[in-house]
Design an enzyme around this catalytic site. Structure first.
Site, PDB file in Angstrom:
ATOM      1  CB  SER A   1      -4.551   1.795   7.823  1.00 35.39           C
ATOM      2  OG  SER A   1      -4.954   0.573   7.249  1.00 35.39           O
TER       3      SER A   1
ATOM      4  N   GLY B   1       7.239   2.193   5.947  1.00 34.67           N
ATOM      5  CA  GLY B   1       6.966   2.357   7.366  1.00 34.67           C
ATOM      6  C   GLY B   1       8.110   1.844   8.223  1.00 34.67           C
ATOM      7  CB  SER B   2       9.601  -1.485   8.578  1.00 29.62           C
ATOM      8  OG  SER B   2      10.010  -1.859   7.261  1.00 29.62           O
ATOM      9  N   GLY B   3      11.208   0.917   7.098  1.00 28.60           N
ATOM     10  CA  GLY B   3      12.547   1.271   6.628  1.00 28.60           C
ATOM     11  C   GLY B   3      13.453   0.058   6.516  1.00 28.60           C
ATOM     12  CD  GLU B   4      15.542  -2.066   9.095  1.00 28.87           C
ATOM     13  OE1 GLU B   4      16.251  -2.771   8.347  1.00 28.87           O
ATOM     14  OE2 GLU B   4      15.996  -1.180   9.835  1.00 28.87           O
ATOM     15  CB  THR B   5      10.712  -3.254   2.714  1.00 30.88           C
ATOM     16  OG1 THR B   5       9.658  -2.864   3.597  1.00 30.88           O
ATOM     17  CG2 THR B   5      10.184  -4.201   1.656  1.00 30.88           C
TER      18      THR B   5
ATOM     19  NE  ARG C   1      -3.255   0.023   2.979  1.00 27.15           N
ATOM     20  CZ  ARG C   1      -4.490   0.500   3.143  1.00 27.15           C
ATOM     21  NH1 ARG C   1      -5.515  -0.150   2.634  1.00 27.15           N
ATOM     22  NH2 ARG C   1      -4.708   1.603   3.824  1.00 27.15           N
ATOM     23  CB  SER C   2       4.144   2.142   1.482  1.00 26.39           C
ATOM     24  OG  SER C   2       3.785   1.998   2.830  1.00 26.39           O
TER      25      SER C   2
ATOM     26  NE  ARG D   1      -2.549  15.216  -8.272  1.00 27.93           N
ATOM     27  CZ  ARG D   1      -3.417  14.655  -9.111  1.00 27.93           C
ATOM     28  NH1 ARG D   1      -3.059  14.298 -10.329  1.00 27.93           N
ATOM     29  NH2 ARG D   1      -4.664  14.459  -8.739  1.00 27.93           N
TER      30      ARG D   1
ATOM     31  CD  GLU E   1      -0.465   1.110   4.460  1.00 27.50           C
ATOM     32  OE1 GLU E   1       0.252   0.133   4.710  1.00 27.50           O
ATOM     33  OE2 GLU E   1      -1.712   1.089   4.563  1.00 27.50           O
TER      34      GLU E   1
ATOM     35  CG  HIS F   1      -0.291  15.369 -13.492  1.00 28.10           C
ATOM     36  ND1 HIS F   1      -1.158  14.790 -12.595  1.00 28.10           N
ATOM     37  CD2 HIS F   1      -0.456  14.694 -14.650  1.00 28.10           C
ATOM     38  CE1 HIS F   1      -1.818  13.806 -13.192  1.00 28.10           C
ATOM     39  NE2 HIS F   1      -1.410  13.731 -14.445  1.00 28.10           N
TER      40      HIS F   1
ATOM     41  CG  ASP G   1      -1.758  14.583  -2.450  1.00 28.85           C
ATOM     42  OD1 ASP G   1      -1.091  14.248  -3.453  1.00 28.85           O
ATOM     43  OD2 ASP G   1      -2.902  14.166  -2.231  1.00 28.85           O
TER      44      ASP G   1
END
Length: 194
Positions: A158, A95-99, A54-55, A65, A161, A68, A169
């Site tokens: 959630s 989120g974790s910075g570890e993926t 989801r991130s 954007r 994200e 654009h 934005d």
């Protein structure tokens, strides 16, 4: 089971969590990322974005954007994404910075001479230690056993994200302001084959 009368209260709770989280993001970190993006664009450099799950979807919306707004923006992993080079910018949302795959990308980007920016719950993570710019998003971690003081009624990542989308934005609006870009100019770059 949730009743229809409970839905407005749930929505208010989510909005409250988002407001609390986004208000706590350090403004100077956002300004640093805006500066990196503007500088990269001024040099005709390219901006790459990456995230998992989801991130990653939030980063894809951000890349659109940026395109654009006139930047050369790419989503890592797409078939039409070119190779990263020295002077480019890689923006990661994790989120974790570890993926694992994102840690590898950050390391490779640094080796190639690109700059790395990270939006994360954990600024001291592996990617955070490599990044030139780190934006700390004080949302609850996906894994709730991390001792995080942030509470949320929402599942998993959630809150991070959603906060990431609002943060990005905001970055777009700041870039537009800094570079004198308006919505009309951006609409001229909108897809037109639909």
């Amino acid at each position: 089971m949730t009743t229809l009368t409970e839905i407005p209260a749930l929505t208010r709770s989510i909005l409250h969590e988002l407001e609390r989280t986004v208000k706590s993001i350090p403004v100077e970190e956002i300004e640093r990322l805006v500066g990196q993006i503007a500088e990269t664009g001024a040099r005709a450099g390219r901006i790459f974005v990456a995230g998992a799950g989801r991130s990653g979807l939030m980063l894809r919306a951000f890349a659109m954007r940026l395109m654009h707004a006139g930047f050369h923006a790419y989503v890592v992993g797409e078939a039409v994404t070119p190779g990263l080079q020295a002077g480019d910018l890689l923006i990661i949302g994790s989120g974790s910075g570890e993926t694992g795959s994102l840690v590898h990308m950050a390391a490779k980007a640094k080796k190639l001479g690109a700059s790395v920016a990270l939006a994360t719950v954990r600024p001291d993570s592996t990617i955070g230690q490599m990044a030139d710019t780190v934006i700390a998003v004080p949302a609850a971690a996906k894994e709730r056993n991390d001792g995080s003081a942030t509470t949320t009624i929402q599942p998993m990542g959630s809150l991070f994200e959603q906060s990431l989308l609002l943060l990005l934005d905001t970055v777009v609006l700041c870039c537009m302001d800094r570079l004198g870009i308006d919505s009309a100019a951006m609409f001229g770059r909108h897809a037109n084959l639909e």
